[in-house]
Motif scaffolding. Structure first.
Motif, mmCIF file in Angstrom:
data_model
loop_
_atom_site.group_PDB
_atom_site.id
_atom_site.type_symbol
_atom_site.label_atom_id
_atom_site.label_comp_id
_atom_site.label_asym_id
_atom_site.label_seq_id
_atom_site.Cartn_x
_atom_site.Cartn_y
_atom_site.Cartn_z
ATOM 1 N N HIS A 90 -16.452 6.776 0.016
ATOM 2 C CA HIS A 90 -15.006 6.938 0.152
ATOM 3 C C HIS A 90 -14.559 6.621 1.565
ATOM 4 O O HIS A 90 -15.341 6.684 2.516
ATOM 5 N N ALA A 143 -11.361 16.614 -2.233
ATOM 6 C CA ALA A 143 -11.334 17.716 -3.198
ATOM 7 C C ALA A 143 -12.438 17.619 -4.250
ATOM 8 O O ALA A 143 -12.770 18.616 -4.891
ATOM 9 N N GLN A 167 10.073 7.764 6.507
ATOM 10 C CA GLN A 167 10.675 7.016 5.403
ATOM 11 C C GLN A 167 12.102 7.489 5.154
ATOM 12 O O GLN A 167 13.025 6.668 5.012
ATOM 13 N N THR A 177 -8.340 12.701 2.580
ATOM 14 C CA THR A 177 -7.251 13.458 1.965
ATOM 15 C C THR A 177 -7.106 13.119 0.485
ATOM 16 O O THR A 177 -6.599 13.913 -0.287
ATOM 17 N N CYS A 178 -7.549 11.914 0.116
ATOM 18 C CA CYS A 178 -7.483 11.518 -1.300
ATOM 19 C C CYS A 178 -8.627 12.160 -2.087
ATOM 20 O O CYS A 178 -8.417 12.692 -3.171
ATOM 21 N N ASP A 179 -9.825 12.059 -1.574
ATOM 22 C CA ASP A 179 -11.006 12.307 -2.391
ATOM 23 C C ASP A 179 -11.838 13.516 -1.985
ATOM 24 O O ASP A 179 -12.809 13.856 -2.661
ATOM 25 N N ALA A 234 -0.060 8.240 6.745
ATOM 26 C CA ALA A 234 0.200 9.009 5.528
ATOM 27 C C ALA A 234 -1.078 9.603 4.943
ATOM 28 O O ALA A 234 -1.030 10.623 4.253
ATOM 29 N N VAL A 235 -2.209 8.940 5.186
ATOM 30 C CA VAL A 235 -3.459 9.456 4.606
ATOM 31 C C VAL A 235 -4.274 10.248 5.629
ATOM 32 O O VAL A 235 -5.403 10.640 5.375
ATOM 33 N N LEU A 272 1.040 13.166 5.803
ATOM 34 C CA LEU A 272 1.889 12.932 4.632
ATOM 35 C C LEU A 272 3.343 13.319 4.935
ATOM 36 O O LEU A 272 4.286 12.590 4.618
ATOM 37 N N PHE A 326 -11.642 18.086 8.375
ATOM 38 C CA PHE A 326 -10.812 18.326 7.189
ATOM 39 C C PHE A 326 -11.701 18.575 5.976
ATOM 40 O O PHE A 326 -11.453 19.466 5.167
ATOM 41 N N GLY A 344 0.833 -1.205 0.000
ATOM 42 C CA GLY A 344 0.000 0.000 0.000
ATOM 43 C C GLY A 344 0.862 1.247 0.000
ATOM 44 O O GLY A 344 1.840 1.340 -0.725
ATOM 45 N N VAL A 345 0.512 2.179 0.852
ATOM 46 C CA VAL A 345 1.214 3.451 0.871
ATOM 47 C C VAL A 345 2.266 3.457 1.977
ATOM 48 O O VAL A 345 1.993 3.003 3.095
ATOM 49 N N ILE A 346 3.459 3.927 1.676
ATOM 50 C CA ILE A 346 4.506 4.020 2.697
ATOM 51 C C ILE A 346 4.068 5.068 3.726
ATOM 52 O O ILE A 346 3.717 6.193 3.366
#
Lengths: 313, 86
Positions: A131, A139, A67, A135-137, A42-43, A60, A161, A35-37
């Protein structure tokens, strides 16, 4: 077969913290993540309770720093999925989608993933109105109305947020808001400003749409049916441990699917350790996950040096 | 066969960072379109991907632009690898 001192499954905060420690001890360390580091950190929009950042830090950026620190000391972070772990006596075999790897010790630090509500419409409209990552969606919902489902820290934090984009949010809370005092204070401010309306004792029952778009959420509040017109739904109803890949490995899980460990963070499989959100008894905080990662690294070093026996759970 | 790659992102999207890092690690250049800076392109993304999410990575074969582009939604290194392979 590749051989390494340490293989870490996952690359979230716990895994990266462990990697900082193991690599600084000159233990050759490889991490695998599909997945995401940085994991869920991170999200996350903003982290205010991770010590050392007096003004808070974006999830993030925190993930990026973790990392960079691990890689500075030589951690090798790879994209890939671990499919199994075997104890071969004096070493472990880690099976991955990129091939098998031999390791002296293994750390399971796979964290958790977002739970689904489990209602009709949720799967059908995933990504098209339903969703799990603000933070991804977020916007995509500028000047729109949203329903946010959940009453814990994530639901309140991510809901706040989302107010930077939305016209209005209906927060559907199954019982009462269980977020921290600080978040509840911020939520109250948003309520007073008309940005969010909180609906307590409101159970989400169905997500409904037309022409491929979400149009409303049906819920029940104290036995009474309620409809919430909306342009989208964000779900924050808890976390599930990422332990599916451990089936058949002998790593014992508790009744909720979290990995059991002894006081030295070793699992029921010799030489396989666990830390962070995926561990049974974890407190689901970035700070504790990082602390456990460091502890696990030190325990793995003891194990590799022959100073630790077997699982004492 | 050269590829033209466009990555649609937002400022807070962690998966977008993964896609960009991955492409860079593979030596693949790309154009980034930030939807926070160009919100007018949101509908274009929805039409392209069928979803309201980022990252969306569009890979076009520069030598055969008439071919349908390869669209990858989200962080999917397997699909990205196949899309940018020569």
């Amino acid at each position: 077969m590749e051989k390494h001192d340490i293989v870490i499954v996952g690359a979230g905060p716990s895994a990266l913290a462990a990697a900082v420690y193991t690599t600084r001890e000159d233990m050759d360390t490889v991490l695998f993540d599909k997945g995401v580091i940085g994991g869920l950190a991170a999200v996350t929009d903003w982290v205010d309770n991770y010590p050392g950042f007096s003004k808070g830090i974006s999830g993030l950026d925190l993930a990026g720093e973790l990392q960079a620190q691990a890689e500075r000391f030589g951690a090798d972070i790879r994209f890939g999925e671990v499919t199994g772990i075997d104890d071969a006596g004096d070493h472990r075999i880690v099976r991955t989608t990129e091939g098998d790897i031999q390791a002296k010790a293994v750390l399971i630090a796979t964290g958790s993933d977002y739970k689904k509500i489990g209602v009709p419409g949720e799967k059908e409209f995933y990504g098209r109105g339903v969703h799990y990552c603000a933070t991804c969606d977020g916007a995509f919902y500028r000047d729109k109305n949203l329903v946010v489902v959940g009453g814990g820290n994530s639901a309140v934090q991510e809901g706040l947020f989302l107010t930077r984009f939305t016209k209005h949010i209906d927060l559907l809370v199954r019982s009462t808001v269980k977020a921290s005092e600080v978040l509840q204070h911020d939520l109250e401010k948003a309520v007073q400003e008309g940005k969010i309306t909180v609906h307590l004792e409101t159970v989400t029952e169905e997500i409904v749409g037309e022409d491929g778009k979400v149009t409303k959420v049906i819920a029940s509040q104290k036995g009474e049916k309620k409809e919430f017109k909306t342009d989208g739904v964000f779900v924050f109803v808890g976390l599930l441990p990422n332990t599916g890949f451990l089936e058949g490995t002998g790593v014992e899980l508790d009744e909720f699917g979290f990995v059991k460990s002894d006081e030295g963070l070793m699992t029921s499989v010799n030489g396989v350790f666990v830390s962070g959100d995926v561990r049974s008894g974890a407190t689901m905080q970035i700070a504790s996950a990082v602390g456990e990662g460091a502890t696990a690294a030190l325990k793995m070093r003891e194990f590799v040096e022959g100073r630790v026996a077997t699982y004492a759970g | 066969m050269s590829k033209k790659v466009t990555v649609y992102t937002t400022n807070t999207c962690a998966y977008c960072v993964m896609v960009k890092k991955y492409l860079t690690s593979k030596g693949q250049t790309y154009e980034e379109v930030n939807l926070d800076e160009k919100p007018e392109l949101r509908q274009e993304i929805i039409s392209l991907s069928g979803q309201m999410t980022v990252p969306v990575t569009v890979v076009t074969d520069s030598d055969h632009e008439e071919k349908q582009p390869e669209v990858t939604v989200g962080w999917n290194p397997g699909k990205l690898a196949a899309a940018i392979a020569s």
